[in-house]
Design a protein around this motif. Structure first.
Motif, PDB file in Angstrom:
ATOM      1  N   ILE A  30       0.902  -1.250  -0.016  1.00  0.00           N
ATOM      2  CA  ILE A  30       0.020  -0.121   0.027  1.00  0.00           C
ATOM      3  C   ILE A  30       1.009   1.257   0.033  1.00  0.00           C
ATOM      4  CG2 ILE A  30      -1.703   1.343   1.230  1.00  0.00           C
ATOM      5  CD1 ILE A  30      -2.453  -1.334   2.584  1.00  0.00           C
ATOM      6  N   ARG A  31       0.758   1.925  -0.944  1.00  0.00           N
ATOM      7  CA  ARG A  31       1.439   3.414  -0.904  1.00  0.00           C
ATOM      8  C   ARG A  31       0.592   4.562  -0.995  1.00  0.00           C
ATOM      9  NH1 ARG A  31       4.764   2.162  -6.532  1.00  0.00           N
ATOM     10  NH2 ARG A  31       2.678   2.737  -7.403  1.00  0.00           N
ATOM     11  N   TYR A  32       1.131   5.539  -0.299  1.00  0.00           N
ATOM     12  CA  TYR A  32       0.375   6.786  -0.336  1.00  0.00           C
ATOM     13  C   TYR A  32       0.916   7.604  -1.547  1.00  0.00           C
ATOM     14  CZ  TYR A  32      -1.874   6.694   4.129  1.00  0.00           C
ATOM     15  OH  TYR A  32      -2.664   6.299   5.070  1.00  0.00           O
ATOM     16  N   GLU A  33      -0.062   8.620  -2.106  1.00  0.00           N
ATOM     17  CA  GLU A  33       0.577   9.307  -3.443  1.00  0.00           C
ATOM     18  C   GLU A  33      -0.422  10.780  -3.220  1.00  0.00           C
ATOM     19  OE1 GLU A  33       0.423   6.938  -6.708  1.00  0.00           O
ATOM     20  OE2 GLU A  33      -1.692   7.374  -7.401  1.00  0.00           O
ATOM     21  N   CYS A  34       0.063  11.648  -3.620  1.00  0.00           N
ATOM     22  CA  CYS A  34      -0.579  12.885  -3.570  1.00  0.00           C
ATOM     23  C   CYS A  34      -1.856  12.738  -4.546  1.00  0.00           C
ATOM     24  CB  CYS A  34       0.185  14.083  -4.349  1.00  0.00           C
ATOM     25  SG  CYS A  34      -0.816  15.650  -4.446  1.00  0.00           S
ATOM     26  N   TYR A  35      -2.971  13.635  -3.909  1.00  0.00           N
ATOM     27  CA  TYR A  35      -4.304  13.470  -4.565  1.00  0.00           C
ATOM     28  C   TYR A  35      -4.288  14.293  -6.029  1.00  0.00           C
ATOM     29  CZ  TYR A  35      -9.451  15.185  -4.528  1.00  0.00           C
ATOM     30  OH  TYR A  35     -10.554  15.632  -5.015  1.00  0.00           O
ATOM     31  N   ASN A  36      -3.385  15.227  -6.176  1.00  0.00           N
ATOM     32  CA  ASN A  36      -2.926  15.972  -7.431  1.00  0.00           C
ATOM     33  C   ASN A  36      -2.041  15.244  -8.310  1.00  0.00           C
ATOM     34  OD1 ASN A  36      -4.952  17.911  -6.736  1.00  0.00           O
ATOM     35  ND2 ASN A  36      -3.454  19.321  -6.104  1.00  0.00           N
ATOM     36  N   ARG A  37      -1.831  13.999  -8.000  1.00  0.00           N
ATOM     37  CA  ARG A  37      -0.835  13.421  -9.003  1.00  0.00           C
ATOM     38  C   ARG A  37      -1.158  12.985 -10.203  1.00  0.00           C
ATOM     39  NH1 ARG A  37       2.814   8.097  -7.921  1.00  0.00           N
ATOM     40  NH2 ARG A  37       4.707   8.784  -9.209  1.00  0.00           N
ATOM     41  N   TYR A  38      -2.488  12.705 -10.358  1.00  0.00           N
ATOM     42  CA  TYR A  38      -3.197  12.640 -11.425  1.00  0.00           C
ATOM     43  C   TYR A  38      -4.420  13.112 -11.325  1.00  0.00           C
ATOM     44  CZ  TYR A  38      -0.122   8.485 -11.449  1.00  0.00           C
ATOM     45  OH  TYR A  38       0.975   7.695 -11.216  1.00  0.00           O
ATOM     46  N   PRO A  39      -4.410  14.673 -11.873  1.00  0.00           N
ATOM     47  CA  PRO A  39      -5.660  15.404 -11.624  1.00  0.00           C
ATOM     48  C   PRO A  39      -6.740  15.037 -12.543  1.00  0.00           C
ATOM     49  CG  PRO A  39      -3.656  16.837 -12.422  1.00  0.00           C
ATOM     50  CD  PRO A  39      -3.478  15.401 -12.275  1.00  0.00           C
ATOM     51  N   GLN A  40      -8.071  15.148 -12.294  1.00  0.00           N
ATOM     52  CA  GLN A  40      -8.950  14.749 -13.142  1.00  0.00           C
ATOM     53  C   GLN A  40      -9.279  15.914 -13.940  1.00  0.00           C
ATOM     54  OE1 GLN A  40     -12.166  13.752 -10.309  1.00  0.00           O
ATOM     55  NE2 GLN A  40     -10.988  11.422  -9.881  1.00  0.00           N
ATOM     56  N   LYS A  41      -9.978  15.697 -15.111  1.00  0.00           N
ATOM     57  CA  LYS A  41     -10.594  16.790 -16.074  1.00  0.00           C
ATOM     58  C   LYS A  41     -11.503  17.540 -15.535  1.00  0.00           C
ATOM     59  CE  LYS A  41      -8.354  14.876 -20.133  1.00  0.00           C
ATOM     60  NZ  LYS A  41      -8.508  13.796 -21.214  1.00  0.00           N
ATOM     61  N   SER A  42     -12.795  16.757 -14.689  1.00  0.00           N
ATOM     62  CA  SER A  42     -13.959  17.190 -14.321  1.00  0.00           C
ATOM     63  C   SER A  42     -13.560  17.761 -12.880  1.00  0.00           C
ATOM     64  CB  SER A  42     -14.965  16.156 -14.106  1.00  0.00           C
ATOM     65  OG  SER A  42     -14.314  15.389 -13.054  1.00  0.00           O
ATOM     66  N   LYS A  43     -14.321  19.058 -13.005  1.00  0.00           N
ATOM     67  CA  LYS A  43     -14.243  19.832 -11.548  1.00  0.00           C
ATOM     68  C   LYS A  43     -14.626  19.116 -10.380  1.00  0.00           C
ATOM     69  CE  LYS A  43     -12.721  23.955 -10.328  1.00  0.00           C
ATOM     70  NZ  LYS A  43     -11.467  24.410 -10.323  1.00  0.00           N
ATOM     71  N   ARG A  44     -13.644  19.081  -9.211  1.00  0.00           N
ATOM     72  CA  ARG A  44     -14.164  18.310  -7.891  1.00  0.00           C
ATOM     73  C   ARG A  44     -14.606  19.429  -7.095  1.00  0.00           C
ATOM     74  NH1 ARG A  44      -8.809  14.563  -7.987  1.00  0.00           N
ATOM     75  NH2 ARG A  44      -7.506  16.538  -8.400  1.00  0.00           N
TER      76      ARG A  44
END
Length: 198
Positions: A30-44
């Motif tokens: 199990i690894r932690y990674e940044c929420y923004n490492r793979y940004p989504q195209k749709s607005k969160r």
């Protein structure tokens, strides 16, 4: 153990847990990674760092937990060190940040209501997004209620640190101690900063 308190040291976004590839024995890291490492195209609903891509790496969950537990063991032997680092000025600044975030959340809820009134979002979206924001707001309000008086902080610290060795207690008790004493864990590639909630 660190869910909700572990943050990216580069952009401030939460770190999220991801399962690694399955090994031959069936286990997975199990690894932690940044929420923004793979940004989504749709607005969160909640954005961090304007949803810009974060180039931070990933961090193994067991390594982060071990580091945090090690720091808690050191805190157990020398609580004065942490109390001296947490000044009243820091506590006041933290309160101001939380109060500002509460106002931002209230503003977001009002915007969502306006979007619903002009038929830009569905009732289901309004309810789910509003519930998420209300949960965060309530969490911040609870944190603001905690008395920041130094003597009370010391007493609370002594109550929570009532153990011989943190590695000798079960995982759920460790998790309780982590969540009682730590506000945030900011992770960089070469450093882990712990912001205490005492």
């Amino acid at each position: 153990m660190l869910s909700g308190i572990v943050k990216c040291g580069y952009c401030g976004a939460p770190l999220v847990a991801r399962l690694g590839t399955r090994r031959k024995d069936g286990s997975r890291t199990i690894r932690y990674e940044c929420y923004n490492r793979y940004p989504q195209k749709s607005k969160r609903v909640t954005t961090y760092n304007d949803d810009k891509k974060c180039k931070s790496g990933f961090y193994y969950l067991l390594d982060l937990e071990e580091h945090v537990l090690d720091r808690l063991n050191k805190l157990h032997t020398n609580p004065e060190e942490v109390l001296s680092q947490t000044s009243e000025k820091d506590v006041q600044f933290d309160k101001e940040l939380k109060s500002r975030e509460i106002k931002q959340i209230q503003s977001k809820i009002e915007k969502l209501n306006n979007l619903y009134l002009i038929d830009n979002i569905s009732l289901e979206d309004l309810q789910s997004k509003t519930q998420e924001l209300i949960s965060r707001k309530n969490e911040l309000l609870r944190e603001l209620e905690v008395d920041s008086d130094v003597s009370n902080r010391k007493k609370r610290l002594e109550e929570v640190l009532n153990f011989e060795d943190i590695y000798s207690i079960d995982y759920e008790h460790q998790k309780f101690i982590v969540n009682s004493l730590i506000d945030r864990v900011k992770v960089h590639a070469d450093a882990i900063e712990i912001l205490w909630n005492i």
